[in-house]
Structure formats: C-alpha cells, structure tokens
Scaffold this motif. Structure first.
Motif, mmCIF file in Angstrom:
data_model
loop_
_atom_site.group_PDB
_atom_site.id
_atom_site.type_symbol
_atom_site.label_atom_id
_atom_site.label_comp_id
_atom_site.label_asym_id
_atom_site.label_seq_id
_atom_site.Cartn_x
_atom_site.Cartn_y
_atom_site.Cartn_z
ATOM 1 N N VAL A 6 10.594 5.694 -83.835
ATOM 2 C CA VAL A 6 11.458 4.524 -83.647
ATOM 3 C C VAL A 6 12.928 4.865 -83.832
ATOM 4 N N ALA A 7 13.268 6.039 -84.316
ATOM 5 C CA ALA A 7 14.671 6.430 -84.452
ATOM 6 C C ALA A 7 14.875 7.852 -83.952
ATOM 7 N N MET A 8 14.295 8.835 -84.640
ATOM 8 C CA MET A 8 14.435 10.215 -84.190
ATOM 9 C C MET A 8 13.478 11.104 -84.964
ATOM 10 N N ASP A 9 13.279 12.303 -84.446
ATOM 11 C CA ASP A 9 12.650 13.396 -85.176
ATOM 12 C C ASP A 9 13.728 14.447 -85.394
ATOM 13 N N PHE A 10 13.629 15.182 -86.488
ATOM 14 C CA PHE A 10 14.645 16.197 -86.773
ATOM 15 C C PHE A 10 13.989 17.467 -87.285
ATOM 16 N N GLY A 11 14.432 18.599 -86.758
ATOM 17 C CA GLY A 11 13.948 19.890 -87.215
ATOM 18 C C GLY A 11 15.026 20.944 -87.050
ATOM 19 N N ARG A 12 14.712 22.162 -87.486
ATOM 20 C CA ARG A 12 15.685 23.258 -87.400
ATOM 21 C C ARG A 12 14.958 24.564 -87.126
ATOM 22 N N ILE A 13 15.571 25.397 -86.285
ATOM 23 C CA ILE A 13 14.984 26.694 -85.986
ATOM 24 C C ILE A 13 16.096 27.715 -85.782
ATOM 25 N N ARG A 14 15.862 28.934 -86.255
ATOM 26 C CA ARG A 14 16.782 30.044 -85.986
ATOM 27 C C ARG A 14 16.359 30.720 -84.687
ATOM 28 N N ILE A 15 17.291 30.837 -83.763
ATOM 29 C CA ILE A 15 17.035 31.579 -82.540
ATOM 30 C C ILE A 15 17.300 33.059 -82.772
ATOM 31 N N THR A 16 18.356 33.343 -83.528
ATOM 32 C CA THR A 16 18.628 34.683 -84.043
ATOM 33 C C THR A 16 19.028 34.512 -85.499
ATOM 34 N N ASP A 17 19.299 35.613 -86.196
ATOM 35 C CA ASP A 17 19.737 35.500 -87.583
ATOM 36 C C ASP A 17 21.058 34.772 -87.695
ATOM 37 N N GLN A 18 21.839 34.790 -86.608
ATOM 38 C CA GLN A 18 23.163 34.173 -86.647
ATOM 39 C C GLN A 18 23.211 32.770 -86.049
ATOM 40 N N VAL A 19 22.263 32.434 -85.154
ATOM 41 C CA VAL A 19 22.328 31.170 -84.410
ATOM 42 C C VAL A 19 21.197 30.235 -84.835
ATOM 43 N N VAL A 20 21.582 29.039 -85.230
ATOM 44 C CA VAL A 20 20.633 28.021 -85.681
ATOM 45 C C VAL A 20 20.706 26.817 -84.748
ATOM 46 N N LEU A 21 19.550 26.296 -84.378
ATOM 47 C CA LEU A 21 19.497 25.085 -83.557
ATOM 48 C C LEU A 21 19.006 23.912 -84.407
ATOM 49 N N TYR A 22 19.724 22.814 -84.336
ATOM 50 C CA TYR A 22 19.274 21.564 -84.951
ATOM 51 C C TYR A 22 18.655 20.718 -83.842
ATOM 52 N N LEU A 23 17.405 20.352 -84.039
ATOM 53 C CA LEU A 23 16.640 19.662 -83.000
ATOM 54 C C LEU A 23 16.520 18.176 -83.313
ATOM 55 N N PHE A 24 16.815 17.356 -82.324
ATOM 56 C CA PHE A 24 16.717 15.906 -82.479
ATOM 57 C C PHE A 24 15.794 15.367 -81.386
ATOM 58 N N GLY A 25 14.645 14.861 -81.786
ATOM 59 C CA GLY A 25 13.724 14.242 -80.849
ATOM 60 C C GLY A 25 14.030 12.762 -80.716
ATOM 61 N N THR A 26 14.122 12.283 -79.486
ATOM 62 C CA THR A 26 14.506 10.893 -79.250
ATOM 63 C C THR A 26 13.274 9.999 -79.123
ATOM 64 N N PRO A 27 13.421 8.703 -79.410
ATOM 65 C CA PRO A 27 12.321 7.768 -79.151
ATOM 66 C C PRO A 27 12.105 7.617 -77.649
ATOM 67 N N GLY A 28 10.840 7.474 -77.245
ATOM 68 C CA GLY A 28 10.527 7.443 -75.822
ATOM 69 C C GLY A 28 10.542 6.067 -75.190
ATOM 70 N N GLN A 29 10.238 5.015 -75.978
ATOM 71 C CA GLN A 29 10.180 3.693 -75.377
ATOM 72 C C GLN A 29 11.567 3.226 -74.966
ATOM 73 N N GLU A 30 11.644 2.603 -73.806
ATOM 74 C CA GLU A 30 12.926 2.168 -73.267
ATOM 75 C C GLU A 30 13.626 1.194 -74.203
ATOM 76 N N ARG A 31 12.877 0.403 -74.959
ATOM 77 C CA ARG A 31 13.515 -0.581 -75.835
ATOM 78 C C ARG A 31 14.264 0.072 -76.996
ATOM 79 N N PHE A 32 14.031 1.378 -77.234
ATOM 80 C CA PHE A 32 14.755 2.095 -78.283
ATOM 81 C C PHE A 32 15.840 3.010 -77.714
ATOM 82 N N TRP A 33 16.096 2.949 -76.409
ATOM 83 C CA TRP A 33 17.065 3.865 -75.802
ATOM 84 C C TRP A 33 18.491 3.620 -76.265
ATOM 85 N N PHE A 34 18.773 2.459 -76.844
ATOM 86 C CA PHE A 34 20.131 2.218 -77.337
ATOM 87 C C PHE A 34 20.494 3.213 -78.440
#
Length: 206
Positions: free
Chosen positions: A78-106
């Motif tokens: 209903v809001a988001m998912d959040f995670g983190r992964i290292r692609i290399t030792d120097q580069v980190v990605l912060y991942l944000f999963g969005t809600p899928g239902q159109e009523r939460f697209w705002f």
C-alpha cells in the motif's frame, strides 16, 4: 522512569549496516501492475531485511483492483517496499518497490523523485497493465528496462514480438527473469546499470 535491559531499542544488525567501501549510491524503482512480483523481487535480492508495507487484502478491493492471476494473493503493498543491494563494493542500489493498484499511484510521485532508473516488471498474461506504468516513467524522464517475470502459466513470446506489443524503442533492454531467484533479479539490476552506463556515455542520460 527506569527501563529494564530488555526495553532497550535494538540497533541495526551488522549485515544491515552500509559497507564502509561504499562510495556511490543510486535510487532504483521497481514498478509494474498488481501482483507482477515487485515485493518478491525486492525481498529476494535485498541484502538487508526488506521493509514492506503490505496489508491484508479485503472485500473492498473486489471490482476495484485487478487481481488477475493472483487468486491466492492475500496481501498487497500500500506504500512501498524497500531494500538494498551492492552491485560492486563501491556501488550500492537502494530499491523502492511501488504499489501496483492504480488507486495507490498517487504515491508514485514521491517514489520516482530522484530515481536514477527503473525496472518495469511485466506479466505476459496481461501486458496491457504495463502501458500506463511505462507511460508514467516516460512522462517523468526515468530510464527503464523491462523484465518479463516468468509465471508458470504465462505465455512465452519472442523478444521482438514483446517489443512491438509494448511499443518499445530498440535500445530499451528486455530480459526474462524469475523474481523468486536472487541471481535472476540481480541480473535484471545489472542490465539496468549497463543500460544507464551506455546512456551516460552517449550523453542521453541527464
């Protein structure tokens, strides 16, 4: 007020702390229609305990949310998912999963802000739900790759047929994946990073 030792607020786990070698970080959003596997992908690939905002699905969503192919799904973001992964030792990605239902697209406005790129998860059983998702990214100028999540009962199409059906330009990568598998989800993120790198080299990434 006295507090017992058991009342102490626990600190972060050692494995949840940002590695000291990290020099750069990027925000990546995982988008797609309802039930395409966004929460699963973030959970599978994240190196930290993922943050989820799932709530139990209720009768109120019947006739409002598109739950095709998700008859056994009992919770929804209903809001988001959040995670983190290292692609290399120097580069980190912060991942944000969005809600899928159109009523939460705002909620997407805030999640897209500052995003370097995006992964659009696609379910071949209902390609049409991806059109508006990609339109939102294009409108905001967020580069993306398309990841086709392999559902057991989902039809398989040649990449060029998918590209035509989704009206994608030739340079946008399309990859198949199984979001339940960490290695497969990581490969999708690597594809996105290579795409962003090529855009930067060509001067099309601003």
């Amino acid at each position: 007020m006295d507090f017992k030792a058991s009342d102490a607020i626990p600190g972060p786990r050692a494995e949840d702390r940002l590695p000291h070698t990290a020099q750069a970080a990027a925000k990546i959003v995982i988008v797609g229609g309802f039930g395409v596997g966004k929460t699963t992908m973030v959970g599978a690939v994240s190196e930290i305990r993922p943050l989820t905002t799932e709530e139990t699905m209720t009768q109120a969503g019947i006739g409002v949310d598109d739950n095709y192919g998700s008859d056994t799904k009992t919770a929804t973001t209903v809001a988001m998912d959040f995670g983190r992964i290292r692609i290399t030792d120097q580069v980190v990605l912060y991942l944000f999963g969005t809600p899928g239902q159109e009523r939460f697209w705002f909620l997407w406005n805030g999640l897209f802000e500052g995003a370097l790129g995006a992964v659009v998860l696609v379910d071949t059983r209902r390609l049409e739900v991806s059109y508006d998702v990609m339109g939102q990214l294009e409108e905001r100028g967020v580069p993306f790759v398309v990841a086709v999540n392999s559902f057991p009962d989902g039809p398989r199409y040649p990449v060029e047929d998918l590209r035509e059906a989704l009206d994608l330009t030739p340079e946008i990568p399309i990859v198949e994946c199984d979001v339940r598998r960490r290695a497969s989800s990581r490969d999708v993120l690597l594809t996105l990073m290579r795409f962003l790198h090529s855009m930067a080299l060509s001067g099309s990434l601003v």
